[in-house]
Design a protein around this motif. Structure first.
Motif, PDB file in Angstrom:
ATOM      1  N   THR A 161       1.008  -1.294  -0.174  1.00 20.73           N
ATOM      2  CA  THR A 161      -0.617   0.241   0.164  1.00 20.73           C
ATOM      3  C   THR A 161       0.637   1.475   0.075  1.00 20.73           C
ATOM      4  O   THR A 161       0.316   2.295  -0.548  1.00 20.73           O
ATOM      5  CB  THR A 161      -1.266   0.395   1.389  1.00 20.73           C
ATOM      6  OG1 THR A 161      -0.208  -0.359   2.452  1.00 20.73           O
ATOM      7  CG2 THR A 161      -1.708  -0.743   1.063  1.00 20.73           C
ATOM      8  N   ARG A 225      -6.954  -5.351   8.016  1.00 19.95           N
ATOM      9  CA  ARG A 225      -8.050  -4.070   7.944  1.00 19.95           C
ATOM     10  C   ARG A 225      -6.836  -2.734   8.567  1.00 19.95           C
ATOM     11  O   ARG A 225      -7.839  -1.785   8.855  1.00 19.95           O
ATOM     12  CB  ARG A 225      -9.363  -4.641   9.220  1.00 19.95           C
ATOM     13  CG  ARG A 225      -9.963  -5.306   8.255  1.00 19.95           C
ATOM     14  CD  ARG A 225     -11.527  -5.131   8.569  1.00 19.95           C
ATOM     15  NE  ARG A 225     -12.091  -5.193   7.727  1.00 19.95           N
ATOM     16  CZ  ARG A 225     -13.373  -6.566   7.643  1.00 19.95           C
ATOM     17  NH1 ARG A 225     -13.585  -7.268   8.566  1.00 19.95           N
ATOM     18  NH2 ARG A 225     -13.896  -6.211   6.587  1.00 19.95           N
ATOM     19  N   LEU A 228      -5.202  -0.913   6.466  1.00 19.23           N
ATOM     20  CA  LEU A 228      -5.392  -0.505   5.790  1.00 19.23           C
ATOM     21  C   LEU A 228      -6.535   0.197   6.313  1.00 19.23           C
ATOM     22  O   LEU A 228      -6.479   1.978   5.277  1.00 19.23           O
ATOM     23  CB  LEU A 228      -6.798  -1.515   4.699  1.00 19.23           C
ATOM     24  CG  LEU A 228      -6.207  -2.391   4.018  1.00 19.23           C
ATOM     25  CD1 LEU A 228      -7.264  -3.440   4.073  1.00 19.23           C
ATOM     26  CD2 LEU A 228      -5.405  -2.034   2.678  1.00 19.23           C
ATOM     27  N   LYS A 229      -6.844   0.581   7.461  1.00 22.50           N
ATOM     28  CA  LYS A 229      -7.010   2.220   8.069  1.00 22.50           C
ATOM     29  C   LYS A 229      -5.931   3.199   7.800  1.00 22.50           C
ATOM     30  O   LYS A 229      -6.314   4.639   7.711  1.00 22.50           O
ATOM     31  CB  LYS A 229      -7.402   1.708  10.047  1.00 22.50           C
ATOM     32  CG  LYS A 229      -8.203   3.499  10.323  1.00 22.50           C
ATOM     33  CD  LYS A 229      -8.431   2.309  11.850  1.00 22.50           C
ATOM     34  CE  LYS A 229      -8.570   2.922  12.945  1.00 22.50           C
ATOM     35  NZ  LYS A 229      -9.104   2.963  13.711  1.00 22.50           N
ATOM     36  N   ARG A 232      -5.899   4.444   4.849  1.00 23.15           N
ATOM     37  CA  ARG A 232      -6.548   5.922   4.682  1.00 23.15           C
ATOM     38  C   ARG A 232      -6.691   6.662   5.188  1.00 23.15           C
ATOM     39  O   ARG A 232      -6.976   7.762   4.622  1.00 23.15           O
ATOM     40  CB  ARG A 232      -7.755   4.975   5.032  1.00 23.15           C
ATOM     41  CG  ARG A 232      -8.357   3.839   4.333  1.00 23.15           C
ATOM     42  CD  ARG A 232     -10.167   4.022   4.663  1.00 23.15           C
ATOM     43  NE  ARG A 232     -10.765   2.793   4.183  1.00 23.15           N
ATOM     44  CZ  ARG A 232     -10.411   1.407   3.728  1.00 23.15           C
ATOM     45  NH1 ARG A 232     -10.334   0.958   5.056  1.00 23.15           N
ATOM     46  NH2 ARG A 232     -10.929   0.788   2.551  1.00 23.15           N
ATOM     47  N   GLU A 250      -9.945   0.010  -1.585  1.00 18.42           N
ATOM     48  CA  GLU A 250     -11.069  -0.327  -1.715  1.00 18.42           C
ATOM     49  C   GLU A 250     -11.029  -1.520  -2.809  1.00 18.42           C
ATOM     50  O   GLU A 250     -11.053  -2.589  -2.405  1.00 18.42           O
ATOM     51  CB  GLU A 250     -12.471   0.140  -2.449  1.00 18.42           C
ATOM     52  CG  GLU A 250     -12.634   1.676  -1.561  1.00 18.42           C
ATOM     53  CD  GLU A 250     -13.015   1.538  -0.190  1.00 18.42           C
ATOM     54  OE1 GLU A 250     -14.065   1.262  -0.116  1.00 18.42           O
ATOM     55  OE2 GLU A 250     -12.549   2.677   0.732  1.00 18.42           O
ATOM     56  N   GLU A 253      -8.496  -3.960  -0.160  1.00 17.39           N
ATOM     57  CA  GLU A 253      -9.495  -4.709   0.609  1.00 17.39           C
ATOM     58  C   GLU A 253     -10.398  -5.634   0.211  1.00 17.39           C
ATOM     59  O   GLU A 253     -11.175  -6.883   0.387  1.00 17.39           O
ATOM     60  CB  GLU A 253     -10.530  -3.835   1.393  1.00 17.39           C
ATOM     61  CG  GLU A 253     -11.373  -3.724   2.254  1.00 17.39           C
ATOM     62  CD  GLU A 253     -11.585  -2.896   3.473  1.00 17.39           C
ATOM     63  OE1 GLU A 253     -12.350  -1.805   3.095  1.00 17.39           O
ATOM     64  OE2 GLU A 253     -11.323  -2.783   4.131  1.00 17.39           O
ATOM     65  N   GLU A 254     -11.286  -5.256  -1.393  1.00 17.34           N
ATOM     66  CA  GLU A 254     -12.147  -6.894  -1.954  1.00 17.34           C
ATOM     67  C   GLU A 254     -11.260  -7.560  -2.108  1.00 17.34           C
ATOM     68  O   GLU A 254     -11.980  -8.785  -1.553  1.00 17.34           O
ATOM     69  CB  GLU A 254     -12.715  -5.689  -3.027  1.00 17.34           C
ATOM     70  CG  GLU A 254     -12.858  -7.184  -4.136  1.00 17.34           C
ATOM     71  CD  GLU A 254     -14.486  -6.894  -3.627  1.00 17.34           C
ATOM     72  OE1 GLU A 254     -15.162  -6.781  -3.250  1.00 17.34           O
ATOM     73  OE2 GLU A 254     -14.865  -8.233  -3.779  1.00 17.34           O
ATOM     74  N   VAL A 257     -11.103  -9.366   1.121  1.00 19.58           N
ATOM     75  CA  VAL A 257     -12.260 -10.276   1.950  1.00 19.58           C
ATOM     76  C   VAL A 257     -12.850 -10.763   1.213  1.00 19.58           C
ATOM     77  O   VAL A 257     -12.778 -11.998   1.200  1.00 19.58           O
ATOM     78  CB  VAL A 257     -13.550  -8.786   2.255  1.00 19.58           C
ATOM     79  CG1 VAL A 257     -14.210  -9.327   2.344  1.00 19.58           C
ATOM     80  CG2 VAL A 257     -12.311  -7.843   2.704  1.00 19.58           C
TER      81      VAL A 257
END
Ligand SMILES: C/C=C/C(=O)SCCNC(=O)CCNC(=O)[C@H](O)C(C)(C)COP(=O)(O)OP(=O)(O)OC[C@H]1O[C@@H](n2cnc3c(N)ncnc32)[C@H](O)[C@@H]1OP(=O)(O)O
Length: 721
Positions: A161, A225, A228-229, A232, A250, A253-254, A257
């Protein structure tokens, strides 16, 4: 010679098919290349004599990614059908899910779609120092060939990321440590090692790994998560207005998950939406605009070669001179810094040292490189050292007579080949060189402050400057990591001239009763890093007061004469320099609006007395943007009309790099064309009827508006270049 474009496949006696991409200069993935890859992979998968496959690029470069020209084509036509289907068809089906093992042999660079193809291979072998990255966000899109899914699975989610959001490349050495690269070998062994690696997989001696199926580096869902937080938050901080930065998280994340394949499908969908966004249009334009600046008719196409510039003298150790010296030293160019007395010289040297130490403390330079740079600096008080310099850059105060005397002297003390450059921002080059016989080697080298950090370099040519001198300065500019833009000789050159109405319009609005802090905040919301009042504080109001009359002399018909700057200085506010301007500046804290400055603004309003009926006008935020930036567009039109720049896109890049005009809006002219010349013309006409000739539309704007032509379409008119 015609460029050799295509994809070849050679099958060796060992049963390895080597598939090679050829599309100079960076092997970008143009549509025929993608079609060629599909054909060769299909072929290799079907042929019985092929046991394994190696993918590589011609001429020492693996692949610079998808062909960005295709984005531009989509932007012009709005037709997405020219975008080939790659992500599933080629990357998942023909490459990653191939029964035959596939190894990427990487050299030079693997960027964007290039790295994405490499990640779909079952192993990656690289030569040293290759550049690896997914820079798609810089173009307003996201990785679209599975990169958002495979990179996290190869290097871990946090690193991936980071690389994607910051468009940060890594070297193949770092890639090896992270697991992106499986083996690092000398260039001469790249193909042989890759072939062997592919056969080892085929024979079960090495694992047959499909990146998209891996989960070992992703961690648990809660760990993912948490990462990813953070991502963001990072996206919000570095790119609050960029849709692609938020969309890519997003999409990642897809895949975390719902699995990699689901992520690939979502990625393709979001990619296609983003390609058509205004952000992508602006950023793709900026990509090509920047590269276009290195093409200067009758200079770069004249068969000339840049001469080596090894030693440069900088005259004046003030803010600009020391910044310029720093930039040169950082690129290993010897610098002689001249001042008029030991005290000024020491101050100049200390500033250079401070600049370099600042880079070390921010982790941008190693101590070793800092030491090497400083060892190339020599401070002097006379011209003895000038006998063998290749270039002089004069950066003394803006005083015509002083500059004329310096250039007269330079002609005597410098060798005949030496380039004589001035960093003036307001004085005509012809006037500076008036007393010399060296007009052909006099050129403007207009740096932006702080010169060691800002990337724009305006190269100002007079009608006498020789093409060789321009070419040499362009080469030096590139060597010191600037983007040189060649411009014509006029007061303010391209950037300062185009933007002089920026401050003026802001002053007019403040005098019409609009709150100055609101103006700044509207303009920063538009995307400029500083509003006009804070920018004035940063430059220092003394400078504003000094250059005002110079502009008024030439552009007086369209000047708004505001007493605000003078009143501000009278009240002891010189801006950031003395800690007080429109804002209060305290060490360690952000500038704070100073409410007590409003009494100064009131005084100015009384003097100008332009509020209709003595009452503040009421304007929307949109009107503020238009009243501040449409006059800038109007001046840009005059700059285009007079041929001060070679092409409109040069002014776009200059506005982005010199004024920090938001790159995602593509630069000042591109932005104006997106709005439409007709609308801008009509608004300016209305404004000029209400508020006076400051807003009067220029001839060029009027002509474009009535003929329905874009501003960027130049007629070869009165060129100064
Ligand atoms: C789903 C996938 C999406 C994607 O893959 S989007 C594309 C992702 N790739 C990139 O963003 C890379 C963009 N290119 C660069 O950053 C640089 O370039 C390089 C590092 C690859 C090379 O830099 P240097 O050696 O300094 O050369 P130069 O002047 O930047 O480029 C040489 C010529 O190559 C063209 N070019 C470079 N990359 C691409 C590309 N990906 N598509 C089309 N053209 C490209 C330029 O425009 C220019 O052309 P001219 O010489 O005519 O000015």
């Amino acid at each position: 010679m015609a460029k050799k474009i295509g994809v070849t496949m050679d099958v060796g006696n060992d049963g390895v098919a080597v598939i090679t991409i050829s599309n100079p200069p960076v092997n970008s993935l143009a549509s025929p290349i993608i079609a060629g890859l599909k054909e060769k992979f299909r072929d290799a998968n079907q042929r019985n004599d092929v046991r394994a496959i190696v993918l590589t690029g011609n001429n020492g470069r693996f692949c610079g990614g998808f062909d960005i020209n295709v984005f531009q084509q989509v932007h012009k036509t709005g037709d997405l059908s020219v975008m080939p289907e790659v992500s599933v068809d080629l990357v998942c089906n023909l490459m990653e899910d191939s029964r035959k093992p596939l190894v990427a042999a990487v050299e030079g660079l693997a960027l964007g779609g290039g790295l994405e193809l490499a990640m779909a291979c079952h192993a990656r072998v690289s030569a040293p120092k290759a550049q690896l990255g997914l820079p798609e966000l810089t173009l307003g899109v996201i990785p679209g060939f599975g990169g958002t899914q495979r990179l996290p699975r190869l290097v871990g989610l946090a690193k991936a990321t980071d690389m994607i959001l910051l468009s940060k490349s890594i070297s193949s050495e770092e890639g090896q440590k992270l697991g992106l690269i499986d083996a690092l070998v000398p260039p001469g062994e790249l193909l042989s090692t890759s072939r062997k690696w592919a056969l080892d997989i085929a024979d079960g001696r090495k694992p047959f790994l499909r990146s998209l199926h891996r989960t070992d580096k992703i961690g648990s869902l809660s760990e993912a998560r948490a990462i990813l937080k953070n991502s963001r938050q990072l996206a919000k901080k570095i790119a609050p207005k960029m849709p692609q930065h938020h969309a890519v998280i997003e999409v990642i994340e897809e895949g975390i998950v719902h699995g990699g394949y689901s992520g690939v499908l979502k990625e393709a969908e979001v990619f296609r939406q983003l390609v058509l966004s205004d952000t992508a249009k602006g950023l793709v334009h900026v990509f090509f605009a920047q590269r276009a600046t290195s093409k200067v008719p009758n200079v770069t196409d004249a068969g000339l070669k840049p001469r080596p510039i090894k030693k440069v003298a900088v005259i004046g150790g003030g803010l600009m001179g020391s910044g310029i010296a720093t930039a040169l030293l950082l690129s290993n160019i010897r610098v002689v810094l001249k001042e008029i007395n030991p005290e000024y010289l020491m101050k100049g040297i200390k500033t250079v040292e401070g600049n370099i130490k600042g880079l070390v403390s921010r982790g941008k330079l190693t101590q070793d490189k800092a030491g090497k740079a400083l060892s190339l600096l020599k401070g002097v008080l006379d011209y003895t050292e000038f006998k063998d310099v290749d270039m002089v850059i004069e950066a003394v105060i803006e005083n015509i007579q002083l500059k004329q005397n310096i250039f007269k002297e330079l002609e005597k003390v410098c060798p005949p080949h030496c380039i004589l450059a001035s960093n003036t921002s307001t004085i005509d080059l012809n006037v500076i060189g008036e007393k010399t016989n060296s007009k052909d080697r006099i050129v403007g080298a207009h740096f932006f402050s702080p010169a060691h950090l800002m990337t724009l370099l305006e190269i100002v040519r007079s009608e006498n400057t020789s093409p060789q001198v321009i070419l040499d300065l362009m080469a030096v500019g590139k060597a010191i990591k600037k983007v040189p833009v060649v411009v014509g000789n006029c007061i303010g050159f391209a950037v300062n001239r185009t933007f002089f109405p920026y401050t003026q319009a802001a002053h007019m609005l403040a005098n019409l009763g609009v709150d100055l802090f609101r103006i700044d905040s509207v303009i920063t919301s538009f995307g400029l890093p500083l509003g006009p009042f804070q920018l004035g504080d940063l430059a220092g109001h003394g400078i504003g007061l000094a250059v005002g009359p110079i502009y008024a002399k030439v552009y007086g018909d369209r000047m708004f004469r505001s007493p605000l700057t003078e009143l501000l200085l009278k009240s002891g506010r010189n801006g950031k320099i003395n800690g007080r301007g429109y804002y209060i500046y305290e060490k360690g804290s952000k500038p704070k609006p100073d409410p007590s400055v409003l009494s100064v603004v009131e005084e100015s309003r009384k003097l100008t007395n332009i509020m209709p009926g003595g009452k503040p006008i009421s304007v929307t935020d949109k009107e503020i943007v238009e009243m501040i930036l449409f006059p800038v567009v109007n001046e840009a039109c005059r700059v285009l009309d007079e041929g001060v720049v070679i092409r409109a896109s040069d002014l776009d890049i200059a506005s982005v790099l010199g004024m920090s005009f938001p790159s995602y809006r593509g630069g000042i002219v591109f932005w104006a064309d997106m709005i439409g010349p007709k609308y801008i013309y009509e608004r300016l006409k209305e404004m000029s009827e209400t508020y006076g000739s400051f807003f009067k539309p220029s001839r060029y704007l009027e002509e474009r508006a009535t003929k329905g032509m874009p501003l960027s379409e130049l007629k070869s008119s009165r060129s100064r270049l």
